[in-house]
Scaffold this active site. Structure first.
Site, PDB file in Angstrom:
ATOM      1  N   GLU A 119       0.817  -1.217   0.000  1.00 38.62           N
ATOM      2  CA  GLU A 119       0.000   0.000   0.000  1.00 38.62           C
ATOM      3  C   GLU A 119       0.851   1.267   0.000  1.00 38.62           C
ATOM      4  O   GLU A 119       0.473   2.273  -0.615  1.00 38.62           O
ATOM      5  CB  GLU A 119      -0.916  -0.023   1.234  1.00 38.62           C
ATOM      6  CG  GLU A 119      -1.983   1.054   1.238  1.00 38.62           C
ATOM      7  CD  GLU A 119      -2.975   0.858   2.385  1.00 38.62           C
ATOM      8  OE1 GLU A 119      -3.448   1.878   2.907  1.00 38.62           O
ATOM      9  OE2 GLU A 119      -3.259  -0.299   2.752  1.00 38.62           O
ATOM     10  N   ASP A 120       2.013   1.214   0.670  1.00 35.77           N
ATOM     11  CA  ASP A 120       2.780   2.445   0.888  1.00 35.77           C
ATOM     12  C   ASP A 120       4.135   2.495   0.189  1.00 35.77           C
ATOM     13  O   ASP A 120       4.888   3.459   0.367  1.00 35.77           O
ATOM     14  CB  ASP A 120       2.999   2.653   2.397  1.00 35.77           C
ATOM     15  CG  ASP A 120       1.691   2.892   3.142  1.00 35.77           C
ATOM     16  OD1 ASP A 120       0.717   3.296   2.493  1.00 35.77           O
ATOM     17  OD2 ASP A 120       1.656   2.645   4.365  1.00 35.77           O
TER      18      ASP A 120
END
Length: 635
Positions: A86-87
Site C-alpha cells: 500500500e505504501d
C-alpha cells in the site's frame, strides 16, 4: 532521538524473535527475520504522524500477532509486510515470489487497492467481514493493526482521533468480542472510550484508582482466606483480582442508571485451576474440578442464592466458559464479624482463560477455525444481501451484541440470543412464520406476552394463530436483525389506509362519507352528518373530493359498544360468543358493572366495516334480556 527509536525497534524485534524461535521451524524463523529486513528496507525514510520511523508500526503489529494472538510464521511475516504494497513500490507479486502464496493472500486481504482508497468505512467493514469467510487469520491481522493504531492514537489530530475511535468502538471491539477475544475487545473499547469521551474516562479512571486503594486491603484479606481454604482441601489454584475497565463501568452505569459509587461488579476474583487436576490420586475433568472448588468455597463462605452461572456447560456464543458464583466477604471488626459485600467469583481452567484471551484461535485445529467461520455464515449471508448503508450498519450493530443469553425450546434445544431479547425474538429465531403468527408465550410454563424480555436459562414455548397480524410496535420489542427485517417487510407490504378518519365521528367503511383534501394532499374522511364536516364544508367547499370508503379484508377498525341488559347466568358468555364465535371478530377489552340486577357491559372489538358492526349489534339485540345496544365513539 533516532537512537532512542532504534533501541525500541531492536528491543521489540528481539522479543518477537525470542518468542517465534521456540514456536517455528528453523526455515520459518529465517523467513521471519528476512521479512523484518525486507519491511525495514521498504519503509526506510517513511515516518508516522508522531515523527517516529514508520517501521515501528509493522514491528509492533507483528509483535501483537506473535505474542498476544500467538499465531504462526506466515501471519507474523504478513504483519511485517502488511503496509508494504500500500505504501511502497513493491507489489503483491513481489510478496508472493519471496514468501509464498499464503503470505501474499494475507497481505492482500488487508491492503487497500488504489481503487479502494476512496471507499467509505462501511465498504471497508464489508471487506473485513467478507474476508472472515475465507480465512480468520486475515481478520486477526486487521485487528492487530487496529489495536496498534489505537495504542498510538495520541499522535493524531483530535478529529482523526474521534473518527478512528468511533470506528473502533462501533465495529472492531464488538467484532473482537464475537471472535471470543476478550482482552483485545476490552482494550479496544476502552481506548475508544478514552478518545471519544476523555472527560468521562478520566473521571471514572480517578474514581477507580481511589476504589482500588480503598478496597484492596479487604479484597486481599478475602483472597487469602479463599486460598487457604482451597489449599487445605488439597486444591492447587492461582487466584487473581481483576478490575473492570473504565468503559465497562461506564456502560454498567448507563444500563443501571446509577453513579460510580453504586454500580455493582467493579471487580471480580478469578480462580484458575489446571485443565486436568489430580485430587486424592483421582484425575478430575475441568467441570469436576470447578464443582469441587465451588463445593469447598460454599462450605466456608455464604453463597448468594441464585448467583450461580454455569458457562462451562452452556458457553456464550463467542465461546466463553467459566463457573460464576457470588460469595459473602466478611471482615473482622474488633471482636465482631461484619458482612461487607458480595464478591463475584469466576472459576476457570487454564484452557478457559486461554480461550477467553485467544478466542477463535485458542485451539489450533482446522475444524475449530472452520466452526468459528461457520458462526458468521448467517451474518455474512445477510450482509451480502444488504445494499443500503444504514441497513448494513444495523446488521453489524445487532449482529455483534455485547452479551448474550442461552434459552431453551421445550425439548431442551439451546438457543443463543442477544441480551434483553424477547420471546418474539425467540419466535423469529425458530422460524419466520412462527414470529409473524406469534400470539403468546409460555416462559418456564407461565403464560406471558410475546414482548416479555427473556433471561438466561428460560424455557420458551410460542403459541401461534392465523388470526395474528404483526403491529408496528413489535419492532420496539425485538433485538435480532432477522426479526426486524421480517417485521419491516411485512409492515411495508401491509395494505395501508389511504386516508385519515375524523377523530370526532370515526367513520367506518360502508358509512355515508364526505372527504376533504388537506393542504399536504392527504385526505380526511368524515361521516356525511358529522358536525365538523358540515362546518368545514361551509368554509372550504372546494376541498371536498369524491372518495369512497371501501372495506378491505386485512384492515380492521376499533369500535366500542355499550350493552344494557337484565343480569342472568351466562349472559356475558353469550355476548362474547356473539362477537367472537359467530362473527370471528377480536375482542380487545371488556368491562362490566351490575347494579340492582341491571348489567352494563362495555365491549371494545374491531370490525372491517359498518355492516359488520351492525351485524354484531343485531345479533346482540336478539340475546335474551338485552334491552339496549349503542355505539360509543372511541377517543
Amino acid at each position: 532521538m533516532k537512537n532512542v527509536y532504534q533501541e525500541k525497534i531492536d528491543g521489540e524485534v528481539q522479543m518477537l524473535f525470542d518468542v517465534m524461535r521456540k514456536r517455528v521451524s528453523l526455515h520459518d524463523f529465517d523467513r521471519i527475520k528476512d521479512a523484518y529486513d525486507f519491511s525495514a528496507k521498504a519503509h526506510s525514510g517513511q515516518f508516522r504522524k508522531g515523527g517516529e520511523p514508520y517501521i515501528i508500526h509493522p514491528v509492533e503489529v507483528a509483535l501483537i500477532v506473535a505474542t498476544e494472538l500467538e499465531l504462526g510464521a506466515n501471519p507474523v511475516i504478513a504483519a511485517f509486510l502488511h503496509d508494504v504494497v500500500e505504501d511502497t513500490d513493491y507489489t503483491i507479486e513481489d510478496i508472493v515470489e519471496r514468501y509464498g502464496e499464503d503470505v501474499g493472500f494475507l497481505v492482500e486481504s488487508v491492503t487497500k487497492k488504489k481503487n479502494e482508497k476512496k471507499l467509505n468505512q462501511v465498504d471497508n467493514f464489508r471487506k473485513i467481514l467478507s474476508s472472515a469467510n475465507y480465512d480468520v487469520r486475515a481478520v486477526l491481522l486487521k485487528l492487530a493493526d487496529r489495536l496498534n493504531n489505537m495504542r498510538t492514537l495520541n499522535a493524531m489530530l483530535p478529529h482523526k482521533q474521534m473518527k478512528i475511535a468511533g470506528e473502533t468502538g462501533y465495529f472492531f471491539a464488538p467484532f473482537a468480542n464475537r471472535l471470543g477475544m476478550y482482552h483485545i475487545k476490552g482494550e479496544l473499547e476502552n481506548l475508544s472510550f478514552r478518545y471519544r469521551s476523555p472527560r468521562e474516562y478520566n473521571c471514572i479512571e480517578e474514581q477507580l484508582e481511589a476504589e482500588k486503594e480503598r478496597n484492596n486491603p479487604k479484597i486481599d484479606a478475602f483472597v487469602t482466606k479463599v486460598k487457604d481454604c482451597l489449599a487445605n482441601a488439597g486444591l492447587n489454584v492461582t487466584i487473581e483480582v481483576r478490575y473492570r475497565n473504565e468503559f465497562s463501568l461506564w456502560r454498567k452505569m448507563k444500563e443501571k442508571g446509577t453513579d460510580f459509587k453504586h454500580v455493582e461488579g467493579k471487580h471480580y476474583i478469578r480462580i484458575i485451576y489446571p485443565d486436568y487436576a489430580i485430587v486424592n490420586d483421582v484425575r478430575l475433568s475441568e467441570k469436576e474440578m470447578a464443582i469441587r472448588i465451588y463445593s469447598v468455597l460454599t462450605d466456608n463462605f455464604k453463597e448468594l442464592p441464585g448467583s450461580v452461572m454455569n458457562y462451562i456447560n452452556a458457553p456464550k456464543r463467542n465461546g466463553y466458559q467459566s463457573f460464576h458464583v457470588k460469595l459473602l466477604c466478611e471482615q473482622e471488626v474488633g471482636a465482631e464479624v461484619c458482612a461487607n459485600q458480595w464478591e463475584e467469583i469466576h472459576i476457570s481452567s487454564e484452557r478457559m482463560v486461554r480461550k477467553s484471551r485467544l478466542g477463535c484461535v485458542a485451539e489450533r485445529t482446522e475444524s475449530n477455525v472452520n466452526s468459528w467461520v461457520e458462526k458468521f455464515r448467517g451474518m455474512l449471508t445477510e450482509i451480502s444481501e444488504v445494499t443500503d448503508e444504514a441497513d448494513f450498519l444495523e446488521v453489524v450493530d445487532l449482529g455483534f451484541p455485547n452479551d448474550d443469553i442461552l434459552v431453551f425450546t421445550p425439548d431442551g434445544q439451546g438457543v443463543i440470543l442477544p441480551k434483553n431479547a424477547s420471546a418474539l425474538d425467540f419466535a423469529f429465531y425458530i422460524h419466520t412464520n412462527i414470529g409473524l403468527k406469534a400470539k403468546y408465550a409460555r416462559i418456564n410454563g407461565k403464560l406471558s406476552s410475546i414482548k416479555t424480555m427473556l433471561n438466561r436459562g428460560d424455557c420458551v414455548e410460542i403459541g401461534t394463530s392465523d388470526d395474528v397480524h404483526p403491529e408496528p410496535d413489535w419492532l420496539n420489542h425485538v433485538k435480532l436483525y432477522k426479526a426486524k427485517k421480517e417485521l419491516r417487510h411485512y409492515l411495508q407490504n401491509k395494505p395501508k389506509v389511504e386516508h385519515a378518519r375524523c377523530e370526532h365521528c370515526h367513520p367506518l367503511p360502508g358509512d355515508e362519507v364526505i372527504a376533504f383534501k388537506n393542504g399536504d394532499g392527504s385526505l380526511m374522511m368524515h361521516k356525511s352528518d358529522c358536525a365538523k364536516a358540515l362546518a368545514r364544508a361551509s368554509r372550504e367547499g372546494d376541498a371536498i373530493v369524491a372518495q369512497s370508503f371501501d372495506e378491505h379484508k386485512d384492515i380492521v377498525y376499533p369500535v366500542r359498544i355499550s350493552v344494557k341488559a337484565i343480569d342472568r347466568y351466562h349472559l356475558l358468555s353469550e355476548l362474547l360468543s356473539c362477537i367472537t364465535d359467530e362473527l370471528h371478530l377480536p375482542v380487545a377489552r371488556l368491562a362490566t358493572e351490575t347494579m340492582d340486577n341491571i348489567g352494563t357491559c362495555t365491549i371494545d372489538f374491531s370490525v372491517h366495516s359498518v355492516d359488520e358492526l351492525n351485524q354484531a349489534v343485531d345479533s346482540i339485540n336478539k340475546i335474551d334480556g338485552v334491552e339496549e345496544v349503542s355505539r360509543i365513539d372511541v377517543e
